[in-house]
Design a protein around this motif. Structure first.
Motif, PDB file in Angstrom:
ATOM      1  N   GLU A   1       3.090   6.744   2.649  1.00  0.00           N
ATOM      2  CA  GLU A   1       4.520   6.461   2.012  1.00  0.00           C
ATOM      3  C   GLU A   1       4.309   5.571   0.680  1.00  0.00           C
ATOM      4  OE1 GLU A   1       6.521   3.203   4.222  1.00  0.00           O
ATOM      5  OE2 GLU A   1       7.366   4.784   5.526  1.00  0.00           O
ATOM      6  N   GLN A   2       3.185   4.768   0.420  1.00  0.00           N
ATOM      7  CA  GLN A   2       2.854   4.170  -0.938  1.00  0.00           C
ATOM      8  C   GLN A   2       2.296   5.315  -1.980  1.00  0.00           C
ATOM      9  OE1 GLN A   2       3.279   1.445  -1.745  1.00  0.00           O
ATOM     10  NE2 GLN A   2       3.987   0.658   0.181  1.00  0.00           N
ATOM     11  N   LEU A   3       1.662   6.451  -1.375  1.00  0.00           N
ATOM     12  CA  LEU A   3       1.167   7.385  -1.981  1.00  0.00           C
ATOM     13  C   LEU A   3       2.572   8.253  -2.572  1.00  0.00           C
ATOM     14  CD1 LEU A   3      -1.856   8.936  -0.325  1.00  0.00           C
ATOM     15  CD2 LEU A   3      -1.877   7.354  -2.134  1.00  0.00           C
ATOM     16  N   VAL A   4       3.326   8.436  -1.662  1.00  0.00           N
ATOM     17  CA  VAL A   4       4.450   9.297  -2.364  1.00  0.00           C
ATOM     18  C   VAL A   4       5.306   8.492  -3.324  1.00  0.00           C
ATOM     19  CG1 VAL A   4       7.007  10.196  -1.455  1.00  0.00           C
ATOM     20  CG2 VAL A   4       4.720  10.534  -0.070  1.00  0.00           C
ATOM     21  N   LEU A   5       5.275   7.145  -3.163  1.00  0.00           N
ATOM     22  CA  LEU A   5       6.063   6.189  -3.941  1.00  0.00           C
ATOM     23  C   LEU A   5       5.248   5.641  -5.288  1.00  0.00           C
ATOM     24  CD1 LEU A   5       7.987   3.805  -1.494  1.00  0.00           C
ATOM     25  CD2 LEU A   5       8.837   5.810  -2.665  1.00  0.00           C
ATOM     26  N   SER A   6       4.102   6.210  -5.134  1.00  0.00           N
ATOM     27  CA  SER A   6       3.229   5.797  -6.520  1.00  0.00           C
ATOM     28  C   SER A   6       3.893   6.598  -7.632  1.00  0.00           C
ATOM     29  CB  SER A   6       1.939   6.379  -6.246  1.00  0.00           C
ATOM     30  OG  SER A   6       1.140   6.495  -7.406  1.00  0.00           O
TER      31      SER A   6
ATOM     32  N   ARG B   1       9.763   5.223  -9.961  1.00  0.00           N
ATOM     33  CA  ARG B   1       8.834   4.743  -9.278  1.00  0.00           C
ATOM     34  C   ARG B   1       7.801   3.754  -9.664  1.00  0.00           C
ATOM     35  NH1 ARG B   1       8.778  10.119  -7.438  1.00  0.00           N
ATOM     36  NH2 ARG B   1       6.994  10.691  -8.124  1.00  0.00           N
TER      37      ARG B   1
ATOM     38  N   ARG C   1      14.818   2.827   2.635  1.00  0.00           N
ATOM     39  CA  ARG C   1      14.046   4.145   2.394  1.00  0.00           C
ATOM     40  C   ARG C   1      15.023   4.820   1.363  1.00  0.00           C
ATOM     41  NH1 ARG C   1       9.553   5.174   5.645  1.00  0.00           N
ATOM     42  NH2 ARG C   1      10.423   7.654   5.536  1.00  0.00           N
TER      43      ARG C   1
ATOM     44  N   ASP D   1      -1.900   4.085  -8.584  1.00  0.00           N
ATOM     45  CA  ASP D   1      -0.970   4.003  -9.169  1.00  0.00           C
ATOM     46  C   ASP D   1      -1.186   4.312 -10.976  1.00  0.00           C
ATOM     47  OD1 ASP D   1       0.593   3.457  -7.135  1.00  0.00           O
ATOM     48  OD2 ASP D   1       0.555   1.293  -7.542  1.00  0.00           O
TER      49      ASP D   1
ATOM     50  N   HIS E   1       5.096  -1.214   7.751  1.00  0.00           N
ATOM     51  CA  HIS E   1       3.966  -0.818   8.092  1.00  0.00           C
ATOM     52  C   HIS E   1       2.967  -1.720   7.207  1.00  0.00           C
ATOM     53  CE1 HIS E   1       4.509   2.688  10.394  1.00  0.00           C
ATOM     54  NE2 HIS E   1       5.282   3.340   9.468  1.00  0.00           N
ATOM     55  N   GLY E   2       1.469  -1.663   7.941  1.00  0.00           N
ATOM     56  CA  GLY E   2       0.865  -2.402   6.816  1.00  0.00           C
ATOM     57  C   GLY E   2       0.431  -2.007   5.493  1.00  0.00           C
ATOM     58  N   ALA E   3       0.401  -0.847   5.638  1.00  0.00           N
ATOM     59  CA  ALA E   3      -0.155  -0.001   4.139  1.00  0.00           C
ATOM     60  C   ALA E   3      -1.269  -0.685   3.705  1.00  0.00           C
ATOM     61  CB  ALA E   3       1.056  -0.128   3.299  1.00  0.00           C
TER      62      ALA E   3
ATOM     63  N   ARG F   1      -0.117  -7.427  -3.456  1.00  0.00           N
ATOM     64  CA  ARG F   1       0.564  -6.347  -4.557  1.00  0.00           C
ATOM     65  C   ARG F   1       1.439  -6.757  -5.267  1.00  0.00           C
ATOM     66  NH1 ARG F   1       1.227  -0.519  -2.794  1.00  0.00           N
ATOM     67  NH2 ARG F   1       0.985  -0.201  -5.176  1.00  0.00           N
TER      68      ARG F   1
ATOM     69  N   LYS G   1      -5.882  -0.485   4.251  1.00  0.00           N
ATOM     70  CA  LYS G   1      -6.883   0.348   4.966  1.00  0.00           C
ATOM     71  C   LYS G   1      -7.799  -0.562   5.698  1.00  0.00           C
ATOM     72  CE  LYS G   1      -5.897   4.732   4.479  1.00  0.00           C
ATOM     73  NZ  LYS G   1      -5.807   5.441   5.801  1.00  0.00           N
TER      74      LYS G   1
ATOM     75  N   ARG H   1       6.513  15.786   1.988  1.00  0.00           N
ATOM     76  CA  ARG H   1       7.948  14.819   1.789  1.00  0.00           C
ATOM     77  C   ARG H   1       8.724  15.104   2.838  1.00  0.00           C
ATOM     78  NH1 ARG H   1       8.152  12.855  -3.426  1.00  0.00           N
ATOM     79  NH2 ARG H   1       6.766  14.204  -4.946  1.00  0.00           N
TER      80      ARG H   1
ATOM     81  N   ASP I   1      -3.592   7.975   7.358  1.00  0.00           N
ATOM     82  CA  ASP I   1      -2.636   7.560   6.295  1.00  0.00           C
ATOM     83  C   ASP I   1      -1.229   7.219   6.465  1.00  0.00           C
ATOM     84  OD1 ASP I   1      -4.599   7.150   4.353  1.00  0.00           O
ATOM     85  OD2 ASP I   1      -4.083   8.742   3.144  1.00  0.00           O
ATOM     86  N   HIS I   2      -0.828   8.305   7.336  1.00  0.00           N
ATOM     87  CA  HIS I   2       0.470   8.269   7.768  1.00  0.00           C
ATOM     88  C   HIS I   2       0.831   7.034   8.680  1.00  0.00           C
ATOM     89  CE1 HIS I   2       4.553   9.676   9.106  1.00  0.00           C
ATOM     90  NE2 HIS I   2       4.238  10.054  10.089  1.00  0.00           N
ATOM     91  N   ALA I   3      -0.115   7.142   9.651  1.00  0.00           N
ATOM     92  CA  ALA I   3       0.017   5.894  10.779  1.00  0.00           C
ATOM     93  C   ALA I   3       0.067   4.500  10.069  1.00  0.00           C
ATOM     94  CB  ALA I   3      -1.204   5.832  11.665  1.00  0.00           C
ATOM     95  N   ASP I   4      -0.854   4.138   9.054  1.00  0.00           N
ATOM     96  CA  ASP I   4      -0.788   2.772   8.397  1.00  0.00           C
ATOM     97  C   ASP I   4       0.151   2.578   7.446  1.00  0.00           C
ATOM     98  OD1 ASP I   4      -2.241   3.912   6.439  1.00  0.00           O
ATOM     99  OD2 ASP I   4      -4.116   3.373   7.022  1.00  0.00           O
ATOM    100  N   GLY I   5       0.995   3.591   7.055  1.00  0.00           N
ATOM    101  CA  GLY I   5       1.916   3.316   5.916  1.00  0.00           C
ATOM    102  C   GLY I   5       1.444   3.806   4.496  1.00  0.00           C
ATOM    103  N   THR I   6       0.128   4.067   4.538  1.00  0.00           N
ATOM    104  CA  THR I   6      -0.436   4.258   3.122  1.00  0.00           C
ATOM    105  C   THR I   6       0.149   5.699   2.600  1.00  0.00           C
ATOM    106  OG1 THR I   6      -2.321   4.910   4.016  1.00  0.00           O
ATOM    107  CG2 THR I   6      -2.454   2.717   2.873  1.00  0.00           C
TER     108      THR I   6
ATOM    109  N   LEU J   1      12.802   7.490  -0.536  1.00  0.00           N
ATOM    110  CA  LEU J   1      11.812   8.368   0.547  1.00  0.00           C
ATOM    111  C   LEU J   1      12.639   9.295   1.344  1.00  0.00           C
ATOM    112  CD1 LEU J   1       9.705   5.810   2.028  1.00  0.00           C
ATOM    113  CD2 LEU J   1       8.899   7.884   1.112  1.00  0.00           C
ATOM    114  N   SER J   2      13.940   8.864   1.732  1.00  0.00           N
ATOM    115  CA  SER J   2      14.714   9.989   2.435  1.00  0.00           C
ATOM    116  C   SER J   2      16.152   9.843   1.538  1.00  0.00           C
ATOM    117  CB  SER J   2      15.012   9.493   3.717  1.00  0.00           C
ATOM    118  OG  SER J   2      15.101   8.272   3.956  1.00  0.00           O
TER     119      SER J   2
ATOM    120  N   LEU K   1       7.829  12.758   5.737  1.00  0.00           N
ATOM    121  CA  LEU K   1       8.240  11.399   5.618  1.00  0.00           C
ATOM    122  C   LEU K   1       9.885  11.218   5.666  1.00  0.00           C
ATOM    123  CD1 LEU K   1       5.691  10.148   3.102  1.00  0.00           C
ATOM    124  CD2 LEU K   1       5.997   9.576   5.495  1.00  0.00           C
ATOM    125  N   GLU K   2      10.674  11.924   5.486  1.00  0.00           N
ATOM    126  CA  GLU K   2      12.028  11.834   5.400  1.00  0.00           C
ATOM    127  C   GLU K   2      12.769  10.937   6.623  1.00  0.00           C
ATOM    128  OE1 GLU K   2      14.623  15.078   4.315  1.00  0.00           O
ATOM    129  OE2 GLU K   2      13.804  14.958   2.362  1.00  0.00           O
TER     130      GLU K   2
END
Lengths: 221, 205
Positions: free
Chosen positions: A81-86, B77, B49, B106, B86-88, B147, B90, A217, A74-79, B54-55, A220-221
């Protein structure tokens, strides 16, 4: 709650599409456990004595195998980040991921253990205790492991570091889990060990998702 | 209910030992968009970010509708959508599954019709049921951009949204952003290209 079920469903679906990862950890468990009776030879008394320890150590190692994939993909493909921002609280999503990890890597061990236990001449009641102990213990392994997986996220050579970090934390689970079966075989009764295991599980279920969230968290910072 | 305005003041970010930028400030009202410009490594992504939370920035204040975004947390959010470079998505899942699961995470339910419409809008008709790993880089990007249609966020924060897109998709995306702004949305984007869109605010890092 629907978001919790959604992430469990997502991770199970992903595990279905990447079957090899789940199966590798499972076959590792089967092979490691089966090597011992072959190496030690047919001595029922000795095998019976070492069985709980071997099954538990193999369960710990097999859980370790699947742990570093818990957040890394999940970290590698950026998902991630989306979970954290959900808008859904991250702790809930993390709990869902841990739950899915248990379903794919812990539950199969619980189901396989009684079959493998037959190789060690364990009787039915001892196998029953083994299953109960693993049922309480394997979620604990997923919960504690998730903290380690989050802490080592993005670290180079994280896999080895993860083992060094997490395996010592697994010691209480190992002692009470294997101890429950041993105590039952020696006629002392397993209730004490199982209660302590359940207490550890309750404690971890409360704190681990929270600690994992904090570690994610930071990663990801 | 607060108004949908983003105001940033005195923002500075430090990456490692280096101060990337300092004293960045701007206000963005509904219908406005901000073009973040700068060379490679000037801190565009770091700024985005920080804006999405995020940061946390080293110094400065980021407010949404007058409230600091840290305090708003989930409420912020919910109104914001960040698409990084990133692709984000799967790779093992199909575009349709990706879109529906992203919405479900979400906490929103997305029905089949709505998600198919979003994918068709981005020219993915006939590829809804194909695992994403069989798609080209541009098509993967389109799955992610779908999205934008399904999420209903008011603030779009897009990092290099035009990367890997063909001419047609670039037009489609700029039309989508223009439509979003007309409906009172806000957008912040980074891009090295000239933007094929009505002029907005710009800051240079």
């Amino acid at each position: 709650m629907s978001a919790f079920l959604a992430i469990v469903r997502r991770d199970l679906l992903l595990a279905m599409r990447r079957k090899s990862e789940v199966l590798t950890a499972l076959f590792f468990f089967i092979i490691v456990v089966s090597l011992f009776p072959l190496g030690i030879g047919p001595e029922p008394a000795l095998l019976k004595k070492i069985a709980p320890g071997i099954l538990w150590v193999a369960a710990l190692l097999s859980t370790m195998l699947s742990l570093n994939r818990l957040f890394a993909t999940d970290h590698a493909d950026g998902t991630l980040e989306q979970l954290v921002l959900s808008p859904t609280p991250l702790g809930l999503l993390v709990a869902g991921k841990i739950g899915a990890h248990w379903l794919t890597s812990g539950l199969p061990l619980v189901l396989l253990a009684p079959v493998l236990g037959l190789q060690f001449d364990l009787d039915t009641s001892a196998l029953g205790i083994l299953v109960v102990a693993l049922l309480l213990g394997t979620p604990l392994l997923s919960l504690i492991g998730a903290i380690g997986a989050a802490l080592t996220l993005g670290v180079r050579g994280g896999g080895v570091l993860l083992s060094l970090l997490v395996l010592p934390l697994y010691i209480p689970a190992l002692i009470f889990g294997a101890g429950a079966v041993e105590a039952h075989i020696s006629g002392l009764g397993a209730t004490g060990h199982l209660s302590l295991l359940a207490a550890l599980l309750a404690l971890a279920a409360f704190f681990a998702p929270w600690a994992t969230t904090a570690a994610l968290r930071i990663a990801l910072e | 209910m607060h108004s949908a305005t983003l105001s940033v003041s005195g923002l500075s970010c430090i990456r490692g030992e280096r101060r990337l930028f300092s004293a960045v400030g701007f206000d963005l009202a509904p219908g406005e968009w901000l073009h973040v410009q700068g060379e490679n490594g000037s801190g565009k992504t770091t700024l985005l970010r920080a804006l999405v939370g995020l940061s946390p920035p080293a110094e400065g204040d980021i407010r949404w509708g007058g409230e600091p975004i840290r305090r708003l947390g989930e409420d912020y959010r919910r109104e914001m959508l960040y698409l990084g470079h990133h692709g984000a998505v799967k790779e093992e899942l199909t575009p349709l599954e990706n879109l529906k699961l992203a919405a479900a995470l979400d906490g929103r339910h997305l029905d089949e019709r709505e998600s198919l419409a979003a994918l068709h809008r981005f020219g993915l008709k006939g590829r809804e049921e194909l695992p994403v790993r069989f798609l080209s880089a541009g098509q993967k990007r389109r799955v992610l951009l779908a999205r934008l249609v399904t999420r209903n966020a008011r603030l779009w924060v897009l990092d290099e949204p035009f990367t890997a897109l063909d001419v047609k998709a670039v037009d489609m995306l700029s039309a989508l952003i223009a439509e979003h702004l007309q409906n009172g949305g806000l957008a912040i984007l980074t891009s090295h290209q000239a933007m094929p869109m009505p002029s907005g605010k710009a800051i240079k890092l």
